[in-house]
Scaffold this motif. Structure first.
Motif, short mmCIF file in Angstrom:
data_model
loop_
_atom_site.label_atom_id
_atom_site.label_comp_id
_atom_site.label_asym_id
_atom_site.label_seq_id
_atom_site.Cartn_x
_atom_site.Cartn_y
_atom_site.Cartn_z
N GLN A 159 -0.56 -6.07 -5.26
CA GLN A 159 -1.08 -6.44 -6.58
C GLN A 159 -2.20 -7.46 -6.47
O GLN A 159 -3.20 -7.38 -7.20
N ARG A 160 -2.05 -8.42 -5.57
CA ARG A 160 -3.04 -9.49 -5.47
C ARG A 160 -4.30 -9.07 -4.72
O ARG A 160 -5.39 -9.52 -5.04
N ASP A 161 -4.14 -8.23 -3.70
CA ASP A 161 -5.29 -7.94 -2.84
C ASP A 161 -5.15 -6.56 -2.21
O ASP A 161 -4.95 -6.42 -1.01
N ALA A 162 -5.28 -5.53 -3.04
CA ALA A 162 -5.15 -4.16 -2.54
C ALA A 162 -6.25 -3.84 -1.53
O ALA A 162 -6.00 -3.14 -0.53
N ASP A 163 -7.46 -4.35 -1.75
CA ASP A 163 -8.54 -4.09 -0.80
C ASP A 163 -8.23 -4.71 0.56
O ASP A 163 -8.50 -4.10 1.61
N GLY A 164 -7.67 -5.91 0.56
CA GLY A 164 -7.31 -6.55 1.81
C GLY A 164 -6.22 -5.79 2.55
O GLY A 164 -6.26 -5.65 3.77
N MET A 165 -5.25 -5.27 1.80
CA MET A 165 -4.19 -4.48 2.43
C MET A 165 -4.76 -3.21 3.05
O MET A 165 -4.40 -2.83 4.17
N ARG A 166 -5.66 -2.55 2.32
CA ARG A 166 -6.26 -1.33 2.87
C ARG A 166 -7.09 -1.64 4.12
O ARG A 166 -7.12 -0.85 5.07
N ALA A 167 -7.77 -2.79 4.11
CA ALA A 167 -8.55 -3.19 5.29
C ALA A 167 -7.64 -3.37 6.50
O ALA A 167 -8.00 -2.99 7.62
N CYS A 168 -6.47 -3.94 6.28
CA CYS A 168 -5.51 -4.12 7.38
C CYS A 168 -5.02 -2.77 7.89
O CYS A 168 -4.90 -2.55 9.10
N LEU A 169 -4.72 -1.86 6.97
CA LEU A 169 -4.20 -0.55 7.37
C LEU A 169 -5.27 0.30 8.05
O LEU A 169 -4.96 1.15 8.89
N ASP A 170 -6.53 0.08 7.68
CA ASP A 170 -7.63 0.82 8.31
C ASP A 170 -8.03 0.24 9.66
O ASP A 170 -8.86 0.83 10.36
N ILE A 174 -5.52 -2.53 18.55
CA ILE A 174 -5.63 -2.51 17.09
C ILE A 174 -4.99 -1.25 16.53
O ILE A 174 -4.28 -1.29 15.51
N ARG A 175 -5.20 -0.13 17.18
CA ARG A 175 -4.60 1.12 16.72
C ARG A 175 -3.07 1.04 16.77
O ARG A 175 -2.38 1.48 15.83
N GLU A 176 -2.53 0.47 17.83
CA GLU A 176 -1.08 0.34 17.93
C GLU A 176 -0.53 -0.56 16.83
O GLU A 176 0.53 -0.27 16.24
N PHE A 177 -1.25 -1.63 16.53
CA PHE A 177 -0.77 -2.53 15.49
C PHE A 177 -0.85 -1.87 14.11
O PHE A 177 0.09 -1.97 13.31
N THR A 178 -1.96 -1.20 13.81
CA THR A 178 -2.07 -0.57 12.49
C THR A 178 -1.04 0.55 12.33
O THR A 178 -0.51 0.74 11.23
N ASP A 179 -0.75 1.27 13.40
CA ASP A 179 0.31 2.28 13.33
C ASP A 179 1.65 1.62 13.00
O ASP A 179 2.43 2.14 12.19
N TYR A 180 1.90 0.49 13.63
CA TYR A 180 3.15 -0.23 13.36
C TYR A 180 3.18 -0.71 11.91
O TYR A 180 4.21 -0.59 11.22
N LEU A 181 2.06 -1.27 11.43
CA LEU A 181 2.01 -1.79 10.07
C LEU A 181 2.25 -0.68 9.05
O LEU A 181 2.98 -0.86 8.07
N ARG A 182 1.65 0.48 9.27
CA ARG A 182 1.88 1.61 8.36
C ARG A 182 3.36 2.00 8.35
O ARG A 182 3.94 2.28 7.30
N GLY A 183 3.96 2.03 9.54
CA GLY A 183 5.38 2.37 9.61
C GLY A 183 6.26 1.36 8.91
O GLY A 183 7.24 1.72 8.25
N LEU A 184 5.91 0.08 9.05
CA LEU A 184 6.68 -0.97 8.39
C LEU A 184 6.58 -0.83 6.87
O LEU A 184 7.59 -0.88 6.16
#
Length: 210
Positions: A36-47, A10-20
């Motif tokens: 715009q549609r789901d900022a909370d969902g995006m933050r959950a993915c990044l966290d 999960i850490r490797e994926f979130t690091d990749y997502l942040r970089g993307l």
């Protein structure tokens, strides 16, 4: 689940997502739509609290292609898919994952059904449209509803595949599986956080009162 407790996958994926996301324009493309549609969902993915559906990652790779050319996105896709698959397996090793996935599948099946109903209704209205302006507006709504249906269908298939993988996984008694325990995650069922959603057609926004 704080950062230092995340399993490696999960850490490797979130690091990749942040970089993307750092390479994309947050004010344009699908990246802007998801924020715009789901900022909370995006933050959950990044966290690392929730994995995005593959269609979200695929859309972000389309943004990458628009900015840097198809070759850039093509080189990324296989790597992104591999990291995403490994992260999903780690998420699904958590306690309560089956219940979470089953509930989410029910939600997405309802979304799929609603999009199909909207599409049928819009097609009927398009067949009786009188002016070109009416027809053009209905075709735009049909495009949005078709995208909603496509995404809901893809997410149903993804969730179903994850449930099938859980059925085939070895049973671990007395605690979470080693894949989850390796990250030292919290005990108990995970709190479900919605993943970023696709754009919502005008008809759906009106029906929901906003």
């Amino acid at each position: 689940m704080v950062a230092e407790q995340l399993p490696d996958e999960i850490r490797e994926f979130t690091d990749y997502l942040r970089g993307l996301l750092a390479r994309l324009d947050p004010r344009g493309g699908w990246c802007a739509v998801f924020w715009q549609r789901d900022a909370d969902g995006m933050r959950a993915c990044l966290d690392g609290r929730e994995p995005p559906p593959w269609d979200v990652l695929e859309a972000l790779l389309q943004d990458l292609a628009a900015l840097y050319g198809p070759g850039a996105a093509g080189a990324e896709t296989a790597h992104a898919r591999s990291l995403h698959t490994a992260a999903l397996a780690a998420y699904d090793a958590r306690p309560g994952a089956r219940e979470t996935l089953t509930g989410r599948l029910g939600v997405m099946l309802r979304e799929q059904e609603y999009a199909a109903e909207c599409r049928a209704r819009l097609n009927r209205r398009l067949a009786s449209a009188i002016t070109r302006e009416q027809a053009d507006a209905l075709r735009l709504d049909l495009t949005r509803v078709h995208d909603d249906h496509r995404r809901a269908t893809a997410r149903c298939a993804e969730i179903t595949a994850r449930l099938v993988a859980l059925d085939r996984a070895p049973r671990w008694h007395g605690g979470p599986s080693p894949a989850y325990d390796r990250g030292g995650a919290e005990q108990g069922s995970p709190r479900e956080v919605p993943a970023p959603t696709a754009p919502v057609p005008e008809q759906r926004r009106r029906r929901r009162g906003g």
